[in-house]
Design a protein around this motif. Structure first.
Motif, PDB file in Angstrom:
ATOM      1  N   TYR A   1       0.811  -1.215   0.000  1.00  0.00           N
ATOM      2  CA  TYR A   1       0.000   0.000   0.000  1.00  0.00           C
ATOM      3  C   TYR A   1       0.847   1.269   0.000  1.00  0.00           C
ATOM      4  N   SER A   2       2.107   1.138   0.308  1.00  0.00           N
ATOM      5  CA  SER A   2       3.000   2.293   0.215  1.00  0.00           C
ATOM      6  C   SER A   2       3.282   2.673  -1.235  1.00  0.00           C
ATOM      7  N   VAL A   3       3.061   1.717  -2.137  1.00  0.00           N
ATOM      8  CA  VAL A   3       3.272   1.957  -3.566  1.00  0.00           C
ATOM      9  C   VAL A   3       1.952   2.187  -4.286  1.00  0.00           C
ATOM     10  N   SER A   4       0.917   1.427  -3.917  1.00  0.00           N
ATOM     11  CA  SER A   4      -0.392   1.519  -4.565  1.00  0.00           C
ATOM     12  C   SER A   4      -1.475   1.564  -3.500  1.00  0.00           C
ATOM     13  N   ASP A   5      -2.313   2.587  -3.518  1.00  0.00           N
ATOM     14  CA  ASP A   5      -3.378   2.685  -2.524  1.00  0.00           C
ATOM     15  C   ASP A   5      -4.488   1.676  -2.767  1.00  0.00           C
ATOM     16  N   SER A   6      -4.468   1.000  -3.922  1.00  0.00           N
ATOM     17  CA  SER A   6      -5.450  -0.045  -4.192  1.00  0.00           C
ATOM     18  C   SER A   6      -4.934  -1.429  -3.827  1.00  0.00           C
ATOM     19  N   GLY A   7      -3.657  -1.529  -3.513  1.00  0.00           N
ATOM     20  CA  GLY A   7      -3.060  -2.813  -3.196  1.00  0.00           C
ATOM     21  C   GLY A   7      -2.784  -3.679  -4.404  1.00  0.00           C
ATOM     22  N   SER A   8      -2.953  -3.135  -5.595  1.00  0.00           N
ATOM     23  CA  SER A   8      -2.720  -3.870  -6.834  1.00  0.00           C
ATOM     24  C   SER A   8      -2.250  -2.889  -7.904  1.00  0.00           C
ATOM     25  N   LEU A   9      -2.130  -3.392  -9.137  1.00  0.00           N
ATOM     26  CA  LEU A   9      -1.730  -2.518 -10.247  1.00  0.00           C
ATOM     27  C   LEU A   9      -2.870  -1.647 -10.752  1.00  0.00           C
ATOM     28  N   LEU A  10      -4.095  -1.954 -10.352  1.00  0.00           N
ATOM     29  CA  LEU A  10      -5.224  -1.127 -10.766  1.00  0.00           C
ATOM     30  C   LEU A  10      -5.138   0.248 -10.113  1.00  0.00           C
ATOM     31  N   ASN A  11      -5.622   1.236 -10.846  1.00  0.00           N
ATOM     32  CA  ASN A  11      -5.672   2.605 -10.353  1.00  0.00           C
ATOM     33  C   ASN A  11      -4.273   3.167 -10.060  1.00  0.00           C
TER      34      ASN A  11
END
Length: 296
Positions: A146-156
């Protein structure tokens, strides 16, 4: 009897051929420019004057108010920044990766060089829409902290859009650059090897500088294609403030009516960055497209 040739060595074109060529090019240029000129003309007119006098009229005033309104109403400053975040790294990484693969398959003979080139090129034969559903599922289940992606995945994320653009563009760039590198004299790398230059030195200091025209031409095309991309961003990005400029024009459409003058101004502003890049790299772009055809 051999055909007459010009001073440059090419076949001499007859007077009728020149007239046909100039006429065809002039007509094509006019057909191409009319919509652009008309869009600029419409963008400079207030909507009330267009409604009063009509779209095919010349009456009324002209100003840049539509551009200011489109910039503020469409939130173009944010969307331009988003497009830059996506386009700049995508173009750079595409050209770097393609140039490395092209160098490997064009300057060295090994068992799978042709196979590798075919695999890279074959990726361009698949329509993007066919892979939309599986890629969306792949991105959805590709976990990121989540430090890289607020969605927890490559989406958004910008990463997902950048990766998709690279994957679909690197094959074309590899094909073009490999053919360009094959036209360079093989003695260049042979002499470098005799002088003790390694593979990286041959690639970075000898071959890559000679590919500047081709890289400039491909860079211009890639900026245009990736900057104008609408499909991948709309598929993978779900937050409105991360969408690129191609979606910003949607903010100019009203719910029940639309201001065509405002939309024309927004479209012109959207085209300015790629037009500026083309003008800046015009000489290298033309050289990259024509230099390969002059080798014999």
């Amino acid at each position: 009897m051999a055909p007459a040739k010009t001073a440059e060595g090419g076949p001499k074109i007859s007077r009728g051929g020149r007239i046909f060529s100039y006429s065809f090019l002039t007509i094509t240029a006019v057909i191409w420019l009319v919509p652009l000129v008309w869009a600029i003309y419409t963008s400079l007119r207030p909507e009330k004057d267009t409604q009063k006098y009509g779209y095919l009229s010349t009456g009324g005033s002209f100003n840049f108010q539509n551009y200011a309104d489109a910039w503020n109403q469409g939130g173009f400053s944010k969307y331009f920044a988003n497009s830059a975040i996506i386009t700049v790294p995508a173009v750079i990484l595409t050209l770097v990766m393609a140039s490395m693969v092209a160098f490997a398959v064009s300057r060295f003979k090994w068992k799978f060089n042709v196979t590798l080139l075919i695999l890279f090129t074959a990726g361009n034969l698949l329509p993007q829409q066919i892979l939309a559903a599986p890629l969306f599922q792949l991105y959805k289940h590709f976990e990121l902290p989540y430090s890289v992606s607020d969605s927890g995945s490559l989406l958004n994320t910008y990463y997902g859009v950048i990766a998709a653009n690279i994957a679909f563009q690197v094959g074309f760039c590899t094909f073009v650059l490999s053919n360009y590198m094959k036209a360079l004299p093989g003695e260049l790398t042979e002499a470098a090897m005799v002088d003790g230059a390694g593979v990286w030195t041959q690639y970075w200091k000898i071959i890559l500088p000679l590919c500047r025209p081709a890289l400039a031409a491909l860079g211009t095309l890639e900026v245009i294609w990736i900057y104008n991309d609408f499909f991948w961003a709309l598929l993978f990005i779900q937050t409105g403030d991360r969408l690129p400029i191609t979606t910003g024009i949607n903010n100019l459409f009203g719910q029940y009516a639309q201001n065509d003058n405002l939309i024309a101004a927004g479209a012109i502003m959207t085209a300015i960055p790629v037009l500026a890049i083309y003008v800046a790299l015009q000489r290298q772009f033309v050289a990259g497209l024509t230099l390969g055809g002059s080798k014999g």
